[in-house]
Scaffold this motif. Sequence first.
Motif, PDB file in Angstrom:
ATOM      1  N   LYS A 238     -75.669 -18.924  13.767  1.00  0.00           N
ATOM      2  CA  LYS A 238     -75.725 -19.641  15.039  1.00  0.00           C
ATOM      3  C   LYS A 238     -74.342 -20.189  15.336  1.00  0.00           C
TER       4      LYS A 238
ATOM      5  N   ASP B 187     -77.122 -17.824  19.386  1.00  0.00           N
ATOM      6  CA  ASP B 187     -77.917 -17.618  18.178  1.00  0.00           C
ATOM      7  C   ASP B 187     -77.879 -16.148  17.795  1.00  0.00           C
TER       8      ASP B 187
ATOM      9  N   SER C  54     -83.432 -16.336   9.565  1.00  0.00           N
ATOM     10  CA  SER C  54     -84.301 -17.436   9.147  1.00  0.00           C
ATOM     11  C   SER C  54     -85.696 -17.303   9.771  1.00  0.00           C
ATOM     12  N   ARG C  55     -85.882 -16.288  10.590  1.00  0.00           N
ATOM     13  CA  ARG C  55     -87.179 -15.983  11.198  1.00  0.00           C
ATOM     14  C   ARG C  55     -87.149 -14.541  11.680  1.00  0.00           C
TER      15      ARG C  55
ATOM     16  N   ASP D 113     -84.277 -19.820   4.452  1.00  0.00           N
ATOM     17  CA  ASP D 113     -84.545 -21.058   5.183  1.00  0.00           C
ATOM     18  C   ASP D 113     -83.469 -21.330   6.233  1.00  0.00           C
ATOM     19  N   ASP D 114     -82.203 -21.044   5.892  1.00  0.00           N
ATOM     20  CA  ASP D 114     -81.081 -21.302   6.786  1.00  0.00           C
ATOM     21  C   ASP D 114     -80.051 -20.198   6.593  1.00  0.00           C
ATOM     22  N   VAL D 115     -79.590 -19.596   7.660  1.00  0.00           N
ATOM     23  CA  VAL D 115     -78.711 -18.434   7.558  1.00  0.00           C
ATOM     24  C   VAL D 115     -77.343 -18.815   6.982  1.00  0.00           C
ATOM     25  N   GLN D 116     -76.765 -19.938   7.437  1.00  0.00           N
ATOM     26  CA  GLN D 116     -75.461 -20.356   6.915  1.00  0.00           C
ATOM     27  C   GLN D 116     -75.534 -20.612   5.407  1.00  0.00           C
ATOM     28  N   THR D 117     -76.569 -21.323   4.981  1.00  0.00           N
ATOM     29  CA  THR D 117     -76.751 -21.604   3.558  1.00  0.00           C
ATOM     30  C   THR D 117     -76.994 -20.316   2.786  1.00  0.00           C
TER      31      THR D 117
END
Length: 464
Positions: free
Chosen positions: A43, A47, A66-67, A82-86
């Motif tokens: 994002k 996005d 993440s989805r 859960d989170d793309v950056q992470t």
Amino acid sequence: MTLWTAAEAAEATGGCATTDWVVNGVSIDTRTIQPGDMFVALKDVRDGHDFVAQALEKGAGAALVSRIPEGVPDDAPLLIVDDVQTGLEALGQAGRARTGARVVGVTGSVGKTSTKEMLATILETQGKTHASVASYNNHWGVPLTLARMPRDTEFAVIEIGMNHPGEIAPLARQARPHVALVTTVAAVHLEAFESVAGIAEEKAAIFEGLEPGGAAIVNADIQHAEILRQAAQDHGAGIVDFGRQAVDFGLIDVSQGGDSVRASATVRDVTITYEVQSAGTHFAMNALGALAACVEMDVDLDDAIAALRQWSPVKGRGVREVMPLATGGQIELLDDSYNANPTSMEAALDVLAAAQGTRRIAFLGDMKELGAQETAMHASMADVAAMAQIDQVHCIGPLMKALHEALPEGKRGLWSKTSAEMVGHLPDLIQAGDTVLAKGSLSMALAQIVDGLRKMGQGSALDP
């Protein structure tokens, strides 16, 4: 060669793979994505999930999401986290952990990209080398570079940058360099820092990521060198300095001739000479830091000096071109349009001042992120020593109006709000025999000036 399997990527990120896929690259941009790449739906301005379907249509081997995005079937090759950056950071850390590569990290207010490219040029002669692309040095650029690293990499060069306090340390911990080099510390990003000393402290945070027994390469000539030394000492690093005031790699002399610089230095009581295929004495300093880092990477110094001769600057960072004009004759262009701050601006003006053209012409754009003193810093460019040798300066941007007003009338060229406005005047401002510099922060689009000059004739890259 397979870069990641679904199982490996899922284990690295803690995510869930929807199918059993393999990828051979990692991309964040559908415009440049290659078949078989993993598309990372970050994002940013938009996005990245909105582009997953397009990436898959272009042949992406999988997508990190993440989805499940709209318009993408449930059985598409995805890695759901859960989170793309992470997730990208975890993938990068796993990519770093699985390789036996010797890693060098590079940061600095000025010169980190060119120094990174010098290091890569040298290390490529020693073994399989992986390096950051362009200026991929931020919160997504560093993990992306690490995630792209082939498992059989022998050497890696990771560029680490920042705009705000607290950015460098976490990136350095991801990269885990064996050698960390700080090219210089200067008045850059002062909007986010109270002083240059604060910038030095942030740059010194690269040493927090050093592997045990690692080496810190420190520029001995900068005002706040002691901050870097103390930080390196606090983290148990071996300290190697370079520069005119250095003990380890001491710069003695630099001479500029045409399209290259030649320098001499003492390396632990032995005198060496080395050459850089680009005009600009600042490149000699960057090269000395790169040589110091390579020696700490166990590269033979003579081999490193020989390989350094193969380096030349990348587009927008000091590339010289001779361009015939459609009206007859030719000009020489110094394309330094990618970025600018007071230190790099003065260095570029030094190069222009030493040029052999009939006239020396500069197109200078705003320098961004300089904080409360930005107007004074722009005006002060009128007082740098090189300005005495420059015939005319054309200024672009609201901040550069301060320089325009500070210049002597004989040197004062046009002022325009944007590069696009200035382009229309180029035919009236340039003549055969000129040497022309284009320099400014990236957002000022000085590349439009460069392109406008090329359209005045048929340009060709100057062969070093």
